[in-house]
Scaffold this motif. Structure first.
Motif, mmCIF file in Angstrom:
data_model
loop_
_atom_site.group_PDB
_atom_site.id
_atom_site.type_symbol
_atom_site.label_atom_id
_atom_site.label_comp_id
_atom_site.label_asym_id
_atom_site.label_seq_id
_atom_site.Cartn_x
_atom_site.Cartn_y
_atom_site.Cartn_z
ATOM 1 N N GLY A 102 71.999 59.578 45.232
ATOM 2 C CA GLY A 102 72.663 60.160 46.161
ATOM 3 C C GLY A 102 72.262 61.772 46.404
ATOM 4 N N LEU A 103 72.243 62.403 45.296
ATOM 5 C CA LEU A 103 71.613 63.882 45.209
ATOM 6 C C LEU A 103 70.511 64.047 46.424
ATOM 7 N N ALA A 104 69.642 63.068 45.991
ATOM 8 C CA ALA A 104 68.019 63.013 46.613
ATOM 9 C C ALA A 104 68.409 62.786 48.192
ATOM 10 N N ALA A 105 69.228 61.927 48.282
ATOM 11 C CA ALA A 105 69.654 61.841 49.775
ATOM 12 C C ALA A 105 70.286 62.814 50.635
ATOM 13 N N SER A 106 70.902 63.626 49.901
ATOM 14 C CA SER A 106 71.501 64.761 50.430
ATOM 15 C C SER A 106 70.630 66.150 50.777
ATOM 16 N N LEU A 107 69.415 65.893 50.182
ATOM 17 C CA LEU A 107 68.536 67.047 50.408
ATOM 18 C C LEU A 107 68.249 67.492 51.743
ATOM 19 N N ASP A 108 67.982 68.739 52.145
ATOM 20 C CA ASP A 108 67.586 69.244 53.644
ATOM 21 C C ASP A 108 66.130 68.525 53.684
ATOM 22 N N LYS A 109 65.948 67.688 54.664
ATOM 23 C CA LYS A 109 64.374 67.128 54.830
ATOM 24 C C LYS A 109 63.505 68.145 55.409
ATOM 25 N N GLU A 110 64.047 69.221 55.983
ATOM 26 C CA GLU A 110 63.290 70.371 56.671
ATOM 27 C C GLU A 110 62.693 71.190 55.505
ATOM 28 N N LYS A 111 63.464 71.158 54.281
ATOM 29 C CA LYS A 111 63.157 72.259 53.231
ATOM 30 C C LYS A 111 62.506 71.559 51.988
ATOM 31 N N CYS A 112 62.771 70.148 52.114
ATOM 32 C CA CYS A 112 62.340 69.319 50.681
ATOM 33 C C CYS A 112 61.688 68.203 51.073
ATOM 34 N N SER A 113 60.339 67.765 50.462
ATOM 35 C CA SER A 113 59.692 66.638 50.668
ATOM 36 C C SER A 113 59.837 65.927 49.443
ATOM 37 N N ILE A 114 60.212 64.585 49.249
ATOM 38 C CA ILE A 114 59.976 63.727 48.220
ATOM 39 C C ILE A 114 58.877 62.869 48.146
ATOM 40 N N TYR A 115 58.024 62.730 47.235
ATOM 41 C CA TYR A 115 56.959 61.845 47.302
ATOM 42 C C TYR A 115 56.979 60.965 45.994
ATOM 43 N N GLU A 116 56.977 59.842 46.260
ATOM 44 C CA GLU A 116 56.981 58.746 45.058
ATOM 45 C C GLU A 116 55.601 58.069 44.740
ATOM 46 N N ASN A 117 55.359 57.512 43.664
ATOM 47 C CA ASN A 117 54.114 56.885 43.412
ATOM 48 C C ASN A 117 52.908 57.886 43.360
ATOM 49 N N THR A 118 53.392 59.074 43.221
ATOM 50 C CA THR A 118 52.238 60.166 43.071
ATOM 51 C C THR A 118 52.185 60.755 41.819
ATOM 52 N N THR A 119 51.083 60.544 41.104
ATOM 53 C CA THR A 119 50.758 60.678 39.743
ATOM 54 C C THR A 119 50.182 62.097 39.783
ATOM 55 N N VAL A 120 50.585 63.191 39.072
ATOM 56 C CA VAL A 120 50.095 64.449 38.671
ATOM 57 C C VAL A 120 49.013 64.181 37.526
ATOM 58 N N ARG A 121 47.668 64.721 37.951
ATOM 59 C CA ARG A 121 46.470 64.629 36.978
ATOM 60 C C ARG A 121 46.274 66.086 36.259
ATOM 61 N N SER A 122 46.422 67.002 36.827
ATOM 62 C CA SER A 122 46.279 68.099 36.292
ATOM 63 C C SER A 122 46.892 69.293 37.164
ATOM 64 N N VAL A 123 47.196 70.516 36.348
ATOM 65 C CA VAL A 123 47.859 71.764 36.724
ATOM 66 C C VAL A 123 47.005 73.091 36.762
ATOM 67 N N GLU A 124 46.875 73.611 37.587
ATOM 68 C CA GLU A 124 45.769 74.915 37.493
ATOM 69 C C GLU A 124 46.374 76.092 37.978
ATOM 70 N N GLU A 125 46.903 77.129 36.983
ATOM 71 C CA GLU A 125 47.469 78.130 37.581
ATOM 72 C C GLU A 125 46.589 79.264 37.688
ATOM 73 N N GLN A 126 46.877 79.907 38.807
ATOM 74 C CA GLN A 126 45.927 80.914 39.228
ATOM 75 C C GLN A 126 46.716 82.152 39.311
ATOM 76 N N ALA A 127 46.091 83.304 39.829
ATOM 77 C CA ALA A 127 46.662 84.520 39.823
ATOM 78 C C ALA A 127 47.824 84.880 40.741
ATOM 79 N N ASP A 128 47.780 84.246 41.844
ATOM 80 C CA ASP A 128 48.786 84.090 43.011
ATOM 81 C C ASP A 128 49.368 82.780 43.363
ATOM 82 N N ARG A 129 48.832 81.619 42.765
ATOM 83 C CA ARG A 129 49.271 80.402 43.079
ATOM 84 C C ARG A 129 49.052 79.527 41.817
#
Length: 500
Positions: free
Chosen positions: A178-205
């Motif tokens: 219910g909380l997910a359904a209430s999210l502002d679709k213009e500001k928040c995108s939800i993606y399912e079946n989307t597996t993260v494989r790595s995260v790379e932190e850089q200086a500005d992003r």
């Protein structure tokens, strides 16, 4: 094999979200679509941030959808455990922070009109013959926390007991959906079946890499129950545990309302009822063990079923499920920046209190991203170091991990004939000096994967209840195809070909 959780049976038409298949840029990327991730998204989008939620499977169906649905201001390990490590001021601040999260959940239910059976209920603590509750009474009196001793007509046999009023219960899966359904679709995108494989932190992003896309974000939130990757400063202070839940239809309509924590021979069982669509159920949760270290996972559910049936008038057991939690060495979760000045935020070490702590994490992390002060941020500082308060449990957890790793190094393999592996069963075998996990499907075909966890190369163990490969070191779990179910591992177990 476990059946689905009780909560999932009422989510008949959940929203379906697309898989991310192209590069995007956002203010905040949130990894994980449970109560922590979705509440963080809701809080940030209300403040004007552009957010993407990346969920490897389905929103709400992970740890959140396998929890008790109980909400309370004390902690799973009890206040007396906190008092053994901290002063009264810290204990009171923990209670105040948890109360603020409970109120946030209630506020969201009302604000977004979420049909999740939220109701205020008392929490009852009782025991058979020990002194657990007497210690809890002592701490509650010291900090002036209101409680009531149990009346003589309390429905369950007990030696000592108290209750705290104005706690709460809900259906956690319906709440998150219910909380997910209430999210502002213009500001928040939800993606399912989307597996993260790595995260790379850089200086500005920060770059978040999935199988099919890259997400560029100013900040990343690891809302994955435990940080992904080789974050050893956290994994070495967390104990991964599995706990089980069973539910049966109630044959009596007079079962008392509330959250019941019963201590039987020093073992805690969480018991509650739940009603929806004219049906009433009784739920029992308990029988914990460290991930990957149960000799027979099935026995844990059998023990829980026997506990329920021996003490209550119930019908057929209709739902059985398992859930995972990570116990912090110093009893407080880690919430905040991964390290000082990092663009990555973590929320972990919730023990079995994830519904409250997940919500609290969203409140603290959103404030930190907006550069606002949060009065509880120092209490749960993720980069803190508590050597004295953590020492005993730190040594115990890591001695256990080392023992499992060394034990597996000396494992010689089974080498049993593959024909001995029956449908629905699995074994670790050795071929050409390599260990492989072999699972035989019901149609007789074999699924073969490497037996070494992709997190830190500990050997996985077969979970005969949930049909998964579980790592006994830091709690990563993999399905029979090798894909990650949960835990710190980013990558699946590599597939293997057995040479006959």
């Amino acid at each position: 094999m476990l059946k689905k959780s009780l909560w999932s049976s009422f989510a008949t038409n959940p929203l379906k979200y697309p898989k991310l298949e192209g590069d995007i840029a956002v203010d905040v990327a949130i990894i994980g679509g449970g109560i922590t991730g979705i509440t963080t998204a809701q809080t940030l989008t209300e403040r004007g941030f552009k957010v993407a939620v990346l969920e490897a499977r389905s929103v709400g169906y992970g740890t959140t959808g396998h929890s008790t649905g109980n909400l309370y201001i004390i902690i799973d390990e009890l206040l007396s455990s906190l008092k053994s490590k901290y002063d009264n001021d810290v204990v009171m601040r923990v209670i105040e922070s948890r109360k603020s999260a409970l109120e946030k959940i209630e506020e969201n239910v009302e604000k977004f009109n979420i049909d999740c059976d939220f109701s205020r209920q008392p929490l009852y603590l009782y025991e058979d013959v020990n002194n657990i509750i007497l210690e809890e009474i002592k701490v509650a009196e010291e900090i002036n926390l209101a409680f009531t001793e149990l009346a003589e007509d309390f429905p369950f046999e007990q030696d000592n007991g108290i209750h705290f009023d104005h706690q709460a219960q809900f259906n956690p899966l319906l709440y998150v959906l219910g909380l997910a359904a209430s999210l502002d679709k213009e500001k928040c995108s939800i993606y399912e079946n989307t597996t993260v494989r790595s995260v790379e932190e850089q200086a500005d992003r920060v770059l978040v890499n999935t199988d099919d896309a890259i997400v560029a974000a100013k900040y990343v939130v690891h809302a994955t129950h435990t940080p992904k990757g080789l974050e050893l400063q956290y994994h070495t202070t967390l104990g991964p545990y599995r706990e089980y839940g069973v539910a049966a239809k109630l044959e009596s309509t007079s079962y008392p309302q509330g959250i019941f924590w019963g201590y039987y021979n020093n073992q805690k069982y969480s018991i509650r009822s739940y009603s929806r669509d004219g049906e009433k159920y009784l739920i029992a949760v308990g029988s914990p063990h460290k991930v990957g270290q149960a000799e027979n996972n099935r026995k844990h559910v059998e023990d829980l079923v026997n506990f329920l049936q021996d003490r209550f008038i119930v019908g057929q057991i209709t739902y059985t499920w398992g859930g995972q939690n990570y116990k912090p060495a110093d009893l407080l979760p880690y919430i905040g920046r991964k390290i000082k000045n990092s663009r990555e935020f973590i929320a972990t070490g919730f023990s079995t209190d994830g519904l409250i702590y997940g919500t609290l994490s969203a409140m603290i992390i959103a404030d930190k991203i907006e550069d606002k002060f949060n009065r509880f941020e120092d209490l749960y500082e993720a980069a803190r170091h508590q050597p004295v308060k953590s020492a005993k449990k730190f040594v115990k957890e890591n001695a256990n991990v080392a023992g499992e790793f060394l034990k597996d190094l000396s494992f010689k393999g089974d080498d049993k004939d593959l024909l001995e592996i029956m449908p629905g069963e699995a074994a670790i075998i050795t071929r050409n000096g390599e260990k492989a996990g072999v699972y035989r499907q019901q149609n007789g075909e074999l699924k073969v994967v490497s037996a070494l966890c992709t997190h830190m190369a500990c050997m996985v163990h077969w979970n005969n209840l949930e049909e998964s490969w579980d790592c006994p070191c830091h709690g990563s779990r993999f399905d029979t195809s090798g894909e990650v179910i949960e835990g710190p591992a980013y990558h699946p177990l590599p597939k293997k070909i057995i040479e006959k």
